[in-house]
Design a protein around this motif. Structure first.
Motif, PDB file in Angstrom:
ATOM      1  N   ASP A 217       0.829  -1.212   0.000  1.00  0.00           N
ATOM      2  CA  ASP A 217       0.000   0.000   0.000  1.00  0.00           C
ATOM      3  C   ASP A 217       0.861   1.259   0.000  1.00  0.00           C
ATOM      4  O   ASP A 217       0.607   2.200  -0.748  1.00  0.00           O
ATOM      5  CB  ASP A 217      -0.919   0.021   1.222  1.00  0.00           C
ATOM      6  CG  ASP A 217      -2.031  -1.007   1.135  1.00  0.00           C
ATOM      7  OD1 ASP A 217      -2.270  -1.527   0.030  1.00  0.00           O
ATOM      8  OD2 ASP A 217      -2.660  -1.280   2.173  1.00  0.00           O
TER       9      ASP A 217
ATOM     10  N   ARG B 112      -4.673   0.716 -12.397  1.00  0.00           N
ATOM     11  CA  ARG B 112      -5.410  -0.462 -12.859  1.00  0.00           C
ATOM     12  C   ARG B 112      -4.760  -1.747 -12.351  1.00  0.00           C
ATOM     13  O   ARG B 112      -5.441  -2.655 -11.879  1.00  0.00           O
ATOM     14  CB  ARG B 112      -5.485  -0.447 -14.391  1.00  0.00           C
ATOM     15  CG  ARG B 112      -6.432  -1.459 -14.957  1.00  0.00           C
ATOM     16  CD  ARG B 112      -6.694  -1.279 -16.449  1.00  0.00           C
ATOM     17  NE  ARG B 112      -5.527  -0.958 -17.242  1.00  0.00           N
ATOM     18  CZ  ARG B 112      -5.329   0.205 -17.850  1.00  0.00           C
ATOM     19  NH1 ARG B 112      -6.208   1.165 -17.749  1.00  0.00           N
ATOM     20  NH2 ARG B 112      -4.259   0.418 -18.564  1.00  0.00           N
ATOM     21  N   TYR B 113      -3.433  -1.808 -12.404  1.00  0.00           N
ATOM     22  CA  TYR B 113      -2.698  -2.973 -11.904  1.00  0.00           C
ATOM     23  C   TYR B 113      -2.993  -3.195 -10.421  1.00  0.00           C
ATOM     24  O   TYR B 113      -3.273  -4.312  -9.991  1.00  0.00           O
ATOM     25  CB  TYR B 113      -1.198  -2.771 -12.115  1.00  0.00           C
ATOM     26  CG  TYR B 113      -0.340  -3.873 -11.540  1.00  0.00           C
ATOM     27  CD1 TYR B 113      -0.036  -4.996 -12.301  1.00  0.00           C
ATOM     28  CD2 TYR B 113       0.152  -3.786 -10.245  1.00  0.00           C
ATOM     29  CE1 TYR B 113       0.744  -6.010 -11.776  1.00  0.00           C
ATOM     30  CE2 TYR B 113       0.930  -4.799  -9.706  1.00  0.00           C
ATOM     31  CZ  TYR B 113       1.229  -5.914 -10.485  1.00  0.00           C
ATOM     32  OH  TYR B 113       1.992  -6.916  -9.944  1.00  0.00           O
ATOM     33  N   TYR B 114      -2.939  -2.112  -9.642  1.00  0.00           N
ATOM     34  CA  TYR B 114      -3.158  -2.218  -8.196  1.00  0.00           C
ATOM     35  C   TYR B 114      -4.582  -2.687  -7.893  1.00  0.00           C
ATOM     36  O   TYR B 114      -4.801  -3.543  -7.031  1.00  0.00           O
ATOM     37  CB  TYR B 114      -2.886  -0.868  -7.533  1.00  0.00           C
ATOM     38  CG  TYR B 114      -2.938  -0.911  -6.037  1.00  0.00           C
ATOM     39  CD1 TYR B 114      -1.875  -1.400  -5.292  1.00  0.00           C
ATOM     40  CD2 TYR B 114      -4.061  -0.468  -5.347  1.00  0.00           C
ATOM     41  CE1 TYR B 114      -1.913  -1.439  -3.907  1.00  0.00           C
ATOM     42  CE2 TYR B 114      -4.110  -0.500  -3.969  1.00  0.00           C
ATOM     43  CZ  TYR B 114      -3.037  -0.986  -3.256  1.00  0.00           C
ATOM     44  OH  TYR B 114      -3.088  -1.033  -1.889  1.00  0.00           O
ATOM     45  N   ILE B 115      -5.552  -2.140  -8.603  1.00  0.00           N
ATOM     46  CA  ILE B 115      -6.950  -2.532  -8.398  1.00  0.00           C
ATOM     47  C   ILE B 115      -7.149  -4.006  -8.747  1.00  0.00           C
ATOM     48  O   ILE B 115      -7.802  -4.744  -7.998  1.00  0.00           O
ATOM     49  CB  ILE B 115      -7.896  -1.634  -9.227  1.00  0.00           C
ATOM     50  CG1 ILE B 115      -7.901  -0.219  -8.638  1.00  0.00           C
ATOM     51  CG2 ILE B 115      -9.305  -2.204  -9.270  1.00  0.00           C
ATOM     52  CD1 ILE B 115      -8.571   0.821  -9.511  1.00  0.00           C
ATOM     53  N   GLU B 116      -6.575  -4.447  -9.870  1.00  0.00           N
ATOM     54  CA  GLU B 116      -6.754  -5.841 -10.293  1.00  0.00           C
ATOM     55  C   GLU B 116      -6.066  -6.821  -9.351  1.00  0.00           C
ATOM     56  O   GLU B 116      -6.586  -7.900  -9.093  1.00  0.00           O
ATOM     57  CB  GLU B 116      -6.214  -6.024 -11.715  1.00  0.00           C
ATOM     58  CG  GLU B 116      -7.052  -5.335 -12.764  1.00  0.00           C
ATOM     59  CD  GLU B 116      -6.399  -5.336 -14.130  1.00  0.00           C
ATOM     60  OE1 GLU B 116      -5.241  -5.811 -14.257  1.00  0.00           O
ATOM     61  OE2 GLU B 116      -7.031  -4.827 -15.069  1.00  0.00           O
ATOM     62  N   ARG B 117      -4.897  -6.465  -8.822  1.00  0.00           N
ATOM     63  CA  ARG B 117      -4.129  -7.383  -7.976  1.00  0.00           C
ATOM     64  C   ARG B 117      -4.538  -7.347  -6.505  1.00  0.00           C
ATOM     65  O   ARG B 117      -4.536  -8.351  -5.830  1.00  0.00           O
ATOM     66  CB  ARG B 117      -2.627  -7.090  -8.059  1.00  0.00           C
ATOM     67  CG  ARG B 117      -2.018  -7.176  -9.442  1.00  0.00           C
ATOM     68  CD  ARG B 117      -2.130  -8.574 -10.038  1.00  0.00           C
ATOM     69  NE  ARG B 117      -1.405  -8.745 -11.260  1.00  0.00           N
ATOM     70  CZ  ARG B 117      -1.788  -8.339 -12.467  1.00  0.00           C
ATOM     71  NH1 ARG B 117      -2.893  -7.663 -12.603  1.00  0.00           N
ATOM     72  NH2 ARG B 117      -1.054  -8.592 -13.528  1.00  0.00           N
ATOM     73  N   HIS B 118      -4.876  -6.150  -6.007  1.00  0.00           N
ATOM     74  CA  HIS B 118      -5.132  -5.989  -4.575  1.00  0.00           C
ATOM     75  C   HIS B 118      -6.603  -5.755  -4.250  1.00  0.00           C
ATOM     76  O   HIS B 118      -6.983  -5.781  -3.077  1.00  0.00           O
ATOM     77  CB  HIS B 118      -4.286  -4.835  -4.015  1.00  0.00           C
ATOM     78  CG  HIS B 118      -2.824  -5.083  -4.116  1.00  0.00           C
ATOM     79  ND1 HIS B 118      -2.112  -5.781  -3.168  1.00  0.00           N
ATOM     80  CD2 HIS B 118      -1.916  -4.755  -5.077  1.00  0.00           C
ATOM     81  CE1 HIS B 118      -0.837  -5.858  -3.521  1.00  0.00           C
ATOM     82  NE2 HIS B 118      -0.694  -5.240  -4.681  1.00  0.00           N
ATOM     83  N   GLY B 119      -7.408  -5.479  -5.266  1.00  0.00           N
ATOM     84  CA  GLY B 119      -8.831  -5.272  -5.044  1.00  0.00           C
ATOM     85  C   GLY B 119      -9.151  -4.008  -4.264  1.00  0.00           C
ATOM     86  O   GLY B 119     -10.200  -3.902  -3.624  1.00  0.00           O
ATOM     87  N   LYS B 120      -8.263  -3.021  -4.309  1.00  0.00           N
ATOM     88  CA  LYS B 120      -8.451  -1.750  -3.602  1.00  0.00           C
ATOM     89  C   LYS B 120      -8.012  -0.610  -4.510  1.00  0.00           C
ATOM     90  O   LYS B 120      -7.313  -0.821  -5.495  1.00  0.00           O
ATOM     91  CB  LYS B 120      -7.586  -1.690  -2.335  1.00  0.00           C
ATOM     92  CG  LYS B 120      -7.827  -2.767  -1.326  1.00  0.00           C
ATOM     93  CD  LYS B 120      -7.053  -2.494  -0.048  1.00  0.00           C
ATOM     94  CE  LYS B 120      -5.690  -3.127  -0.085  1.00  0.00           C
ATOM     95  NZ  LYS B 120      -4.966  -3.017   1.189  1.00  0.00           N
TER      96      LYS B 120
END
Length: 107
Positions: free
Chosen positions: A14, A66-74
């Motif tokens: 994060d 987009r990468y962070y949302i797809e991998r971490h769901g946040k």
């Protein structure tokens, strides 16, 4: 003035992505202001360089988000604090100067 955290202060995912996002935001703001400044000065080539960099870094930031949302769901925590001020307020003329082309026209 913008202050960034050192790499030893950033330990978890994060915090890492938040720091990356903060740096992107600062760079995007800087390139936007510089594009405006060079456009005001009539330096169209420099304006285009900063406009291109503004767009390119905006796209890269979107990819990271987009990468962070797809991998971490946040959504990346917004930790940008500071002010990007590339154009000084004092000494800045409030009027656009006529270009050489306009000055060289004969009535």
């Amino acid at each position: 003035m913008i202050t960034f955290r050192s790499k030893t202060d950033v330990t978890d995912a994060d915090a890492i992505f938040s720091e990356i996002n903060s740096r992107f935001v600062a760079a995007i703001m800087m390139h936007g202001q510089m594009a405006d400044y060079f456009d005001f000065l009539g330096l169209k080539g420099y304006k285009r360089i900063h406009e291109y960099q503004h767009i390119a870094e905006s796209l890269e930031r979107r990819k990271v988000c987009r990468y962070y949302i797809e991998r971490h769901g946040k959504i990346i925590p917004d930790a940008f604090s500071g002010e990007v001020k590339m154009i000084p307020d004092d000494g800045m003329p409030q009027k656009v100067f006529p270009s050489e082309k306009a000055l060289s026209r004969k009535p």
